[in-house]
Design an enzyme around this catalytic site. Structure first.
Site, PDB file in Angstrom:
ATOM      1  N   PHE A  16       0.751  -1.089   0.028  1.00  0.00           N
ATOM      2  CA  PHE A  16       0.082  -0.097   0.002  1.00  0.00           C
ATOM      3  C   PHE A  16       0.996   1.413   0.100  1.00  0.00           C
ATOM      4  CE2 PHE A  16       0.785  -1.129   4.221  1.00  0.00           C
ATOM      5  CZ  PHE A  16       0.902   0.187   4.914  1.00  0.00           C
ATOM      6  N   CYS A  17       0.244   2.319  -0.520  1.00  0.00           N
ATOM      7  CA  CYS A  17       0.773   3.839  -0.492  1.00  0.00           C
ATOM      8  C   CYS A  17      -0.131   4.868  -0.342  1.00  0.00           C
ATOM      9  CB  CYS A  17       1.687   3.657  -1.580  1.00  0.00           C
ATOM     10  SG  CYS A  17       1.087   3.711  -3.326  1.00  0.00           S
ATOM     11  N   THR A  18       0.367   5.973  -0.419  1.00  0.00           N
ATOM     12  CA  THR A  18      -0.979   7.073  -0.247  1.00  0.00           C
ATOM     13  C   THR A  18      -1.966   6.973  -1.272  1.00  0.00           C
ATOM     14  OG1 THR A  18       1.221   8.356   0.505  1.00  0.00           O
ATOM     15  CG2 THR A  18      -0.822   9.821   0.170  1.00  0.00           C
TER      16      THR A  18
END
Length: 315
Positions: free
Chosen positions: A176-178
């Site tokens: 996951f990331c922003t």
């Protein structure tokens, strides 16, 4: 609701001649009084634009007219004042810098997981959850049980993944990331190296915080964002962090009680890394920004672009 719409977007698609698109796109966007930055590369495009509702709608239509880009998704927010000072359409080698040749998310990418299905995936003991963001972002907030690769830039992540490759084999890997852009490239990297059971959070942390009620959430802390909000919480409520305008680091409410913290001048992270002369310049800039704010003007030091960190993206 203000009149200024801010649209953030990215899309991976093969562009044979990005240079041929730059000037026409610059002219089209300029004609609608749009400001912000669009990055063009052979692997696609990435950017943030601000302008009127009509202007943003035109920009989105123009971007979706680029090769195989009809499915481009975007996120919108609103601003009280214009957050950018000019329009820039720039050519880049990569729209998010990994520095690994041949990674192509438009050809192969991990399985998207809707926010509503994310909790079940990361709660599975057979899943390794990896935070694809930089170390300072992870310190502010992350998902329960997530691994922190402790990177300082996105281009550090491939080495970490190679170093830990044997731990990832025969496991579910959830990244996951922003906003999603870094995960698209990271999951593509893993799949091209033979790790197939790879997943990533669709819409990133921001979509999760918007969709999932806090009572059901496995997210802890706040999420750093690459704009004037600095951090956000559940329901995308503006967070408690502020930006140190000396070193661009996010500073918590507790850290702002430190004797080293002077608004616009210094914080615990940079107090020993700046000279008295530099701090004097920062204080002068802070005073200029405050005067501009009192007059209802936007000072260049307050633009969203000044908040960019080493990834060069909001993903």
């Amino acid at each position: 609701m203000t009149d200024i719409v801010v649209a953030a977007f990215y899309h991976f698609t093969r562009i044979d001649d990005p240079a041929a698109l730059r000037e026409p796109l610059q002219a089209q966007l300029s004609a609608h009084d749009l400001k912000g930055t669009v990055l063009l590369a052979a692997e696609g495009f990435n950017g943030t634009l601000a302008g009127s509702r009509v202007g943003i709608d035109f920009a989105l239509k123009a971007l979706r007219a680029l090769p195989n880009s009809l499915q481009m998704e975007h996120k919108e927010s609103h601003a009280e004042t214009m957050p950018f000072h000019r329009l820039k359409v720039r050519l880049k080698k990569e729209i998010v810098t990994m520095k690994v040749p041949g990674v192509d998310p438009s050809a192969s990418v991990g399985t998207y997981v809707e926010p509503e299905d994310w909790n079940a995936l990361i709660a599975d003991p057979e899943t390794i959850v990896i935070d694809a963001r930089n170390g300072f972002e992870v310190e502010i907030g992350t998902f329960e049980g997530a691994v922190n690769p402790e990177t300082t830039s996105f281009s550090d992540l491939p080495l970490w993944l190679e170093t830990h490759r044997t731990e990832l084999e025969d496991k579910k890997v959830a990244m996951f990331c922003t906003g999603g852009i870094r995960c698209e490239k990271a999951t593509s990297y893993l799949k091209e190296r033979g790790i197939d059971d790879v997943f990533h959070l669709k819409g990133g942390i921001l979509q999760y915080l918007e969709n999932i009620p806090e009572a059901e959430s496995l997210w802890h802390g706040e999420c750093f964002v690459f704009d004037g909000r600095v951090t956000v919480k559940h329901d995308l409520e503006i967070g408690d962090y502020q930006l140190c305008h000396a070193c661009r680091s996010p500073v918590s409410a507790a850290e702002r009680t430190s004797a080293n913290y002077v608004a616009g001048v210094s914080c615990d992270r940079c107090i020993d890394q700046r000279t008295d002369e530099q701090r004097a310049r920062y204080a002068a800039r802070r005073d200029q920004m405050n005067r501009a704010k009192e007059k209802g003007e936007v000072h260049i030091g307050a633009s969203y672009q000044s908040l960019k960190k080493s990834t060069g993206s909001d993903g």
